[in-house]
Design a protein around this motif. Structure first.
Motif, PDB file in Angstrom:
ATOM      1  N   ASP A  29       3.108   0.029   0.626  1.00 40.68           N
ATOM      2  CA  ASP A  29       2.480  -0.560   1.811  1.00 40.68           C
ATOM      3  C   ASP A  29       0.988  -0.820   1.659  1.00 40.68           C
ATOM      4  O   ASP A  29       0.452  -1.719   2.301  1.00 40.68           O
ATOM      5  N   SER A  30       0.296  -0.039   0.855  1.00 41.65           N
ATOM      6  CA  SER A  30      -1.115  -0.314   0.592  1.00 41.65           C
ATOM      7  C   SER A  30      -1.546   0.429  -0.662  1.00 41.65           C
ATOM      8  O   SER A  30      -0.896   1.384  -1.101  1.00 41.65           O
ATOM      9  N   SER A  52      -3.768  -3.724   2.161  1.00 37.03           N
ATOM     10  CA  SER A  52      -2.367  -3.489   2.518  1.00 37.03           C
ATOM     11  C   SER A  52      -1.487  -4.395   1.665  1.00 37.03           C
ATOM     12  O   SER A  52      -0.957  -5.399   2.124  1.00 37.03           O
ATOM     13  N   ALA A  82       3.854   3.892   4.473  1.00 34.23           N
ATOM     14  CA  ALA A  82       3.531   4.143   5.878  1.00 34.23           C
ATOM     15  C   ALA A  82       4.542   5.074   6.531  1.00 34.23           C
ATOM     16  O   ALA A  82       5.744   4.954   6.320  1.00 34.23           O
ATOM     17  N   ILE A  88       1.258  -1.172   9.219  1.00 32.89           N
ATOM     18  CA  ILE A  88       0.880  -1.495   7.847  1.00 32.89           C
ATOM     19  C   ILE A  88      -0.194  -2.567   7.952  1.00 32.89           C
ATOM     20  O   ILE A  88       0.092  -3.734   8.204  1.00 32.89           O
ATOM     21  N   ASN A  89      -1.443  -2.139   7.807  1.00 30.82           N
ATOM     22  CA  ASN A  89      -2.562  -3.075   7.907  1.00 30.82           C
ATOM     23  C   ASN A  89      -3.778  -2.512   7.179  1.00 30.82           C
ATOM     24  O   ASN A  89      -3.748  -1.381   6.687  1.00 30.82           O
ATOM     25  N   GLN A  90      -4.818  -3.289   7.117  1.00 26.81           N
ATOM     26  CA  GLN A  90      -6.035  -2.906   6.400  1.00 26.81           C
ATOM     27  C   GLN A  90      -6.649  -1.625   6.957  1.00 26.81           C
ATOM     28  O   GLN A  90      -7.128  -0.789   6.207  1.00 26.81           O
ATOM     29  N   ASN A  92      -5.276   0.943   8.050  1.00 27.68           N
ATOM     30  CA  ASN A  92      -4.543   2.137   7.628  1.00 27.68           C
ATOM     31  C   ASN A  92      -4.409   2.254   6.117  1.00 27.68           C
ATOM     32  O   ASN A  92      -3.687   3.113   5.630  1.00 27.68           O
ATOM     33  N   ALA A  93      -5.066   1.405   5.372  1.00 28.03           N
ATOM     34  CA  ALA A  93      -5.056   1.519   3.908  1.00 28.03           C
ATOM     35  C   ALA A  93      -6.016   2.640   3.494  1.00 28.03           C
ATOM     36  O   ALA A  93      -7.085   2.785   4.062  1.00 28.03           O
TER      37      ALA A  93
END
Length: 135
Positions: A29-30, A52, A82, A88-90, A92-93
């Motif tokens: 996911d990242s 991500s 995740a 799932i995005n920047q 949360n990376a």
């Protein structure tokens, strides 16, 4: 589940890339890494790169930065799977950078909003009282 690597000292060329690629089996996911390096002016500085995207794509887009990280004497790398229900995005990376501290976590944190808000309030109060060199 995520994969996390930390290093202190010199690491061989290609090892960080290899570990991130192997870590992708645990998290697509990242991908990201952070390290302590030197600025163009010769001052110590924190660098962080995260996105991500799976490790193979991330590595292709971060080839030059990976070389800088490898030459750094300390850092952290992370591939993320995740937790259920987490976006799932920047934002949360991993790894995250707070002041001069890199960090990542493995697993779900149920009270993350509370922890985030408490930590942010503490940081606002502390930074208002003291001057920090965040470079």
């Amino acid at each position: 589940m995520c994969a996390i690597i930390g290093w202190s000292g010199k690491i061989p060329k290609g090892l960080l890339t290899s570990i991130l690629l192997r870590g992708a089996k645990r998290g697509l996911d990242s991908t990201g890494f952070a390290f302590r390096g030197m600025s163009e002016k010769g001052r110590p500085m924190n660098y962080g790169y995260r996105n991500s995207e799976p490790a193979d794509v991330f590595i292709k887009n971060s080839e030059l930065s990976l070389g800088d990280a490898r030459r750094s004497l300390r850092g952290i790398g992370h591939t993320r799977n995740a937790s259920p229900g987490m976006p799932i995005n920047q934002a949360n990376a991993h790894p995250f950078l707070f002041n001069k501290t890199f960090f990542a976590h493995n697993g779900s944190i149920k009270n993350w909003r509370e922890l985030r808000d408490t930590t942010a309030a503490w940081a606002r109060e502390r930074f208002a009282q003291e001057r920090y060199d965040l470079g």
